[in-house]
Design a protein around this motif. Structure first.
Motif, mmCIF file in Angstrom:
data_model
loop_
_atom_site.group_PDB
_atom_site.id
_atom_site.type_symbol
_atom_site.label_atom_id
_atom_site.label_comp_id
_atom_site.label_asym_id
_atom_site.label_seq_id
_atom_site.Cartn_x
_atom_site.Cartn_y
_atom_site.Cartn_z
ATOM 1 N N GLU A 62 -0.998 -1.049 0.717
ATOM 2 C CA GLU A 62 0.333 -0.546 0.331
ATOM 3 C C GLU A 62 0.366 0.881 0.117
ATOM 4 O O GLU A 62 1.861 1.158 0.662
ATOM 5 C CB GLU A 62 0.611 -1.774 0.639
ATOM 6 N N CYS A 63 0.015 0.908 -0.788
ATOM 7 C CA CYS A 63 0.663 1.565 -1.765
ATOM 8 C C CYS A 63 0.491 3.411 -1.096
ATOM 9 O O CYS A 63 1.275 4.086 -1.259
ATOM 10 C CB CYS A 63 0.583 2.147 -2.882
ATOM 11 N N PHE A 64 -0.844 3.162 -0.677
ATOM 12 C CA PHE A 64 -1.250 4.530 0.251
ATOM 13 C C PHE A 64 0.028 4.271 1.224
ATOM 14 O O PHE A 64 0.266 5.929 1.594
ATOM 15 C CB PHE A 64 -2.813 3.900 0.553
ATOM 16 N N ASN A 88 -8.215 6.588 16.424
ATOM 17 C CA ASN A 88 -8.323 5.909 14.739
ATOM 18 C C ASN A 88 -8.787 6.380 14.204
ATOM 19 O O ASN A 88 -9.258 7.843 14.330
ATOM 20 C CB ASN A 88 -9.025 4.942 15.086
ATOM 21 N N GLY A 89 -8.516 6.287 12.151
ATOM 22 C CA GLY A 89 -9.350 7.784 11.069
ATOM 23 C C GLY A 89 -9.744 6.457 10.413
ATOM 24 O O GLY A 89 -9.405 5.200 10.406
ATOM 25 N N PHE A 90 -10.338 7.098 10.063
ATOM 26 C CA PHE A 90 -11.338 6.503 8.286
ATOM 27 C C PHE A 90 -11.671 7.048 6.816
ATOM 28 O O PHE A 90 -11.201 8.865 7.351
ATOM 29 C CB PHE A 90 -12.783 6.133 9.052
ATOM 30 N N THR A 91 -10.651 7.214 5.914
ATOM 31 C CA THR A 91 -11.069 7.706 4.981
ATOM 32 C C THR A 91 -11.219 6.789 3.722
ATOM 33 O O THR A 91 -10.995 5.589 3.731
ATOM 34 C CB THR A 91 -9.621 8.584 4.516
ATOM 35 N N HIS A 92 -11.537 7.782 2.903
ATOM 36 C CA HIS A 92 -12.029 7.044 1.298
ATOM 37 C C HIS A 92 -11.180 5.591 0.694
ATOM 38 O O HIS A 92 -9.719 6.113 0.884
ATOM 39 C CB HIS A 92 -12.285 7.480 -0.210
ATOM 40 N N GLY A 93 -11.182 5.038 0.383
ATOM 41 C CA GLY A 93 -11.031 3.636 0.046
ATOM 42 C C GLY A 93 -10.619 3.796 -1.614
ATOM 43 O O GLY A 93 -10.650 4.957 -2.172
ATOM 44 N N GLY A 94 -9.573 2.883 -2.173
ATOM 45 C CA GLY A 94 -9.666 2.675 -3.897
ATOM 46 C C GLY A 94 -8.428 3.979 -4.341
ATOM 47 O O GLY A 94 -7.425 3.831 -3.215
ATOM 48 N N LYS A 95 -8.409 4.547 -5.470
ATOM 49 C CA LYS A 95 -6.956 5.455 -5.397
ATOM 50 C C LYS A 95 -7.349 6.543 -4.857
ATOM 51 O O LYS A 95 -8.024 7.707 -4.105
ATOM 52 C CB LYS A 95 -8.032 6.328 -7.107
ATOM 53 N N PHE A 96 -5.622 6.830 -4.149
ATOM 54 C CA PHE A 96 -6.159 7.599 -3.299
ATOM 55 C C PHE A 96 -5.418 8.973 -4.428
ATOM 56 O O PHE A 96 -4.679 9.544 -4.667
ATOM 57 C CB PHE A 96 -4.883 6.850 -1.797
ATOM 58 N N HIS A 97 -4.970 10.236 -3.278
ATOM 59 C CA HIS A 97 -5.525 11.632 -3.941
ATOM 60 C C HIS A 97 -3.996 12.148 -3.147
ATOM 61 O O HIS A 97 -3.998 12.001 -1.239
ATOM 62 C CB HIS A 97 -6.157 12.868 -4.323
ATOM 63 N N PHE A 116 2.190 6.912 -6.653
ATOM 64 C CA PHE A 116 1.568 6.127 -6.095
ATOM 65 C C PHE A 116 0.844 5.139 -6.318
ATOM 66 O O PHE A 116 1.033 4.447 -5.494
ATOM 67 C CB PHE A 116 2.261 6.650 -4.290
ATOM 68 N N ASN A 117 -0.201 5.485 -6.723
ATOM 69 C CA ASN A 117 -0.737 4.714 -7.110
ATOM 70 C C ASN A 117 -0.663 3.390 -7.512
ATOM 71 O O ASN A 117 -0.190 3.323 -8.827
ATOM 72 C CB ASN A 117 -2.300 5.187 -7.380
ATOM 73 N N PRO A 118 -1.593 2.033 -7.666
ATOM 74 C CA PRO A 118 -0.790 0.842 -8.630
ATOM 75 C C PRO A 118 -1.548 1.847 -10.028
ATOM 76 O O PRO A 118 -2.067 1.668 -9.904
ATOM 77 C CB PRO A 118 -1.096 -0.125 -7.874
ATOM 78 N N LEU A 119 -0.604 1.192 -10.752
ATOM 79 C CA LEU A 119 -0.727 1.104 -12.256
ATOM 80 C C LEU A 119 -1.633 -0.062 -12.568
ATOM 81 O O LEU A 119 -2.345 -0.358 -11.659
ATOM 82 C CB LEU A 119 0.282 0.908 -13.628
#
Length: 274
Positions: A134-136, A6-15, A122-125
């Motif tokens: 899903e985009c991530f 298992n892993g955890f990273t930040h939500g929202g806009k990804f890079h 790939f981020n949502p507009l």
């Protein structure tokens, strides 16, 4: 270090940073699953990256930097930990220099990077009602293909080294002759080789100049009068019967036979004499 499931990273806009980090962890452990959010769950059992102020976060004021001054982002920190077990120490270093560092620099400084821009796309507009997770996931699939290709290319270089070194040991006058095409630059980087001759992937034979490791330019370029000239001109001016191409930058020639590819190298070594 073993990669947990298992892993955890930040939500929202990804890079590109968190996307390639996830791709790397999934390559290391195919059943790896990541959760995204804005705060790390208490007592989370897994690897945390690009968030949480742990060993794979890079947002603290005292963030780690490479000796050349390029700061680490999460991808670089994870590659530093795991890269060598995938491709070996030397290739891990080269991949860091050529592939990982531009992505880390982009994430830390905003420095332009086309690959990072492609991942960001790939981020949502702003006006799209799409699920960011899903985009991530789509971005990670894309990044994983790119990263796997780079890893396989690095492994191919490692496999080629023994073949190239054997050919170098048998070489004469700085001309290394390979029995088949293979990545050769890594094995000859610090050598005194001048040319590499090998069967062309387009038919016939090629001869390529070895670059000086400091200037990055051919040690012995092919003649200026050959650069980009038609086949007929090349054969007449050189006296080499099957010479058919010389790159305009003079680092590569092709001929129909191995003997003529070698002859082109000797033409240079003899100062333009047949």
């Amino acid at each position: 270090m073993q990669v947990p499931k298992n892993g955890f990273t930040h939500g929202g806009k990804f890079h590109a940073d968190d996307v390639f980090s996830t791709a790397l962890l999934r390559i290391l452990r195919p059943d790896f699953t990541v959760t995204r959010g804005f705060s790390v769950p208490e007592n989370f059992d897994g690897i945390v990256y690009d968030i949480g102020n742990g060993p794979f976060d890079h947002h603290a004021a005292d963030r780690a930097e490479r000796p050349n001054g390029v700061p680490y982002a999460a991808f670089g920190l994870l590659w530093r930990e795991f890269g060598a077990q995938l491709v070996g120490e030397n290739q891990a270093r080269l991949l860091d220099e050529n592939f990982v560092q531009p992505l880390d620099l982009n994430d830390n400084t905003g420095e332009s990077c086309l690959l990072a821009d492609a991942i960001g796309g790939f981020n949502p507009l702003w006006d799209q009602p799409r699920d960011p997770d899903e985009c991530f996931a789509r971005a990670v699939d894309f990044a994983q293909v790119i990263l796997e290709n780079n890893i396989e290319a690095a492994r191919a270089v490692n496999r080629a080294d023994a073949l190239v070194q054997k050919a170098y040991a048998e070489s004469r006058d700085g001309i290394v002759i390979l029995p088949c095409y293979a990545p050769w630059k890594n094995a000859l980087y610090r050598s005194d080789a001048l040319f590499v001759v090998y069967p062309s992937q387009r038919g016939g034979w090629s001869a390529q100049c070895v670059n000086d490791r400091l200037t990055k330019r051919p040690k012995k370029p092919f003649p200026m009068g050959w650069a980009g000239q038609p086949e007929e001109h090349l054969r007449k001016s050189s006296g080499i019967a099957t010479l058919r191409f010389c790159h305009a930058s003079r680092f590569l020639i092709t001929a129909e036979t191995k003997e003529d590819a070698i002859a082109a190298c000797y033409f240079v070594l003899r100062g333009g004499k047949k």
